[in-house]
Design a protein around this motif. Structure first.
Motif, PDB file in Angstrom:
ATOM      1  N   ASN A 291       0.836  -1.192   0.000  1.00  0.00           N
ATOM      2  CA  ASN A 291       0.000   0.000   0.000  1.00  0.00           C
ATOM      3  C   ASN A 291       0.877   1.250   0.000  1.00  0.00           C
ATOM      4  O   ASN A 291       1.867   1.332   0.731  1.00  0.00           O
ATOM      5  CB  ASN A 291      -0.909  -0.017   1.235  1.00  0.00           C
ATOM      6  CG  ASN A 291      -1.905   1.109   1.227  1.00  0.00           C
ATOM      7  OD1 ASN A 291      -1.554   2.242   1.500  1.00  0.00           O
ATOM      8  ND2 ASN A 291      -3.161   0.781   0.947  1.00  0.00           N
ATOM      9  N   ILE A 298      -0.220  -6.090   0.159  1.00  0.00           N
ATOM     10  CA  ILE A 298      -1.521  -6.249  -0.505  1.00  0.00           C
ATOM     11  C   ILE A 298      -1.535  -7.431  -1.481  1.00  0.00           C
ATOM     12  O   ILE A 298      -2.550  -7.685  -2.127  1.00  0.00           O
ATOM     13  CB  ILE A 298      -1.927  -4.963  -1.262  1.00  0.00           C
ATOM     14  CG1 ILE A 298      -0.890  -4.602  -2.351  1.00  0.00           C
ATOM     15  CG2 ILE A 298      -2.113  -3.811  -0.294  1.00  0.00           C
ATOM     16  CD1 ILE A 298      -1.320  -3.420  -3.217  1.00  0.00           C
ATOM     17  N   TYR A 332       0.327   1.041  -6.309  1.00  0.00           N
ATOM     18  CA  TYR A 332       1.008   0.282  -5.261  1.00  0.00           C
ATOM     19  C   TYR A 332       2.512   0.464  -5.437  1.00  0.00           C
ATOM     20  O   TYR A 332       2.958   0.979  -6.476  1.00  0.00           O
ATOM     21  CB  TYR A 332       0.636  -1.199  -5.321  1.00  0.00           C
ATOM     22  CG  TYR A 332       0.684  -1.791  -6.723  1.00  0.00           C
ATOM     23  CD1 TYR A 332       1.880  -2.261  -7.271  1.00  0.00           C
ATOM     24  CD2 TYR A 332      -0.485  -1.892  -7.494  1.00  0.00           C
ATOM     25  CE1 TYR A 332       1.914  -2.792  -8.546  1.00  0.00           C
ATOM     26  CE2 TYR A 332      -0.445  -2.418  -8.759  1.00  0.00           C
ATOM     27  CZ  TYR A 332       0.756  -2.871  -9.303  1.00  0.00           C
ATOM     28  OH  TYR A 332       0.799  -3.389 -10.556  1.00  0.00           O
TER      29      TYR A 332
END
Length: 358
Positions: A291, A298, A332
């Motif tokens: 993240n 993630i 990301y």
């Protein structure tokens, strides 16, 4: 004669003078245009033309000459007249000791010569003689002299042999003295010496090794994108904000050298000796993602791995001049431990060989 008749006569005479002057100017222009010329290009890439008439007005060399071909036969034997190439180089602005001179034919054939060919010392002169641009052969001038302008090496014995050529032209290889005597010369160009850039990156593929300077890397197709990373070795994770990066795609660079094995990994070495390893899946773009706000994990996502040489529009000042950067395919970041700093080499490890040894 009346005053009106005089005015008409003066007008006719003036018209005749104007027409004659125009014809003379046209004839002069045509004559200049028709003059055989050679282009001289200097250090600054400016070019000037030198005409046959101008060359004939310069100090000339008038000697018998010939050259040996690749079969050892004597060719081109006859009486030559021309100007020293050194005099033409001076007209182009001269040359430095590390510069070279390229002599180019009208069909593109060319040869490049060093300073000592153009300005030979007494020993070199005893071998190669005068380096001359010949405009006359056996009394025939260009354009009637169809091979002219011709580069000739006019020696005291009248023969520029293959043995002579090999002594004064180290790069002759399997060529001959005749291969240096460029015919139909159109351009003489002074090439300034350029110091080669040191290798910034060495790539070892399975069977090849290639070195790249920064300029060579920058000449390859570039990949750009925003990227930041997450330091996962601390608690809580530290998020390093995104910057704009530019570089060469690592996977594309490797496959441009040769095909990759069916199973492989890559070793990336930094200048301090630190090594970073990537397996095939990671190199081809699938890595752990985090993240961009809190650095939480993630899952795995898609990235493009580049060898970056530019950050926010300027050369890398931290971690450079080359740094491995993971450009994300979405919102990301990648893991900071893969962002290898000051990369100096990349080595492909063929894991199919490792398996066959087991």
């Amino acid at each position: 004669m009346t005053e009106q008749s005089q005015r008409m006569l003066y007008g006719v005479l003036l018209l005749v003078v104007i027409v004659a002057a125009g014809a003379l100017a046209t004839l002069t222009l045509m004559t200049d245009t028709a003059q055989p010329t050679v282009n001289l290009t200097g250090h600054d890439m400016s070019t000037r033309k030198v005409t046959l008439t101008q060359m004939k007005g310069m100090p000339t060399v008038h000697m018998n000459g010939s050259f040996q071909n690749s079969f050892g036969n004597i060719r081109g034997a006859g009486e030559y007249r021309g100007v020293r190439v050194s005099a033409l180089v001076e007209l182009a602005g001269g040359m430095e000791a590390n510069d070279t001179v390229q002599v180019i034919s009208s069909d593109g054939y060319n040869r490049t010569f060093g300073y000592r060919n153009v300005y030979p010392n007494s020993t070199e002169y005893g071998i190669q003689g005068h380096m001359v641009l010949a405009f006359e052969y056996n009394g025939s001038e260009v354009p009637d002299y169809e091979d002219g302008f011709r580069l000739m090496f006019l020696t005291d014995d009248g023969v520029f042999s293959n043995a002579d050529a090999a002594q004064v032209y180290p790069d002759l290889g399997t060529g001959s003295a005749g291969s240096l005597c460029v015919s139909k010369v159109a351009t003489i160009r002074v090439l300034p010496h350029v110091t080669p850039q040191p290798a910034a990156l060495t790539v070892h593929s399975v069977s090849h090794t290639r070195e790249y300077s920064i300029d060579e890397l920058m000449a390859l197709p570039a990949v750009t994108g925003q990227a930041g990373y997450v330091k996962t070795g601390v608690s809580p994770p530290t998020v390093v904000p995104a910057k704009q990066y530019k570089g060469v795609g690592l996977y594309g660079l490797l496959i441009s050298i040769e095909a990759l094995p069916s199973s492989y990994s890559v070793e990336i070495t930094s200048r301090d000796g630190y090594k970073t390893y990537l397996n095939k899946t990671q190199l081809e773009g699938t890595l752990q993602a985090y993240n961009t706000t809190d650095g939480s994990y993630i899952g795995t996502e898609s990235f493009t791995l580049i060898l970056a040489y530019e950050e926010d529009g300027v050369p890398l000042s931290t971690g450079g001049p080359i740094r491995l950067v993971l450009i994300p395919g979405g919102e990301y970041f990648g893991e900071g431990r893969y962002w290898a700093r000051d990369v100096v080499s990349v080595t492909v490890l063929d894991e199919t060989l490792c398996r066959s040894d087991l």
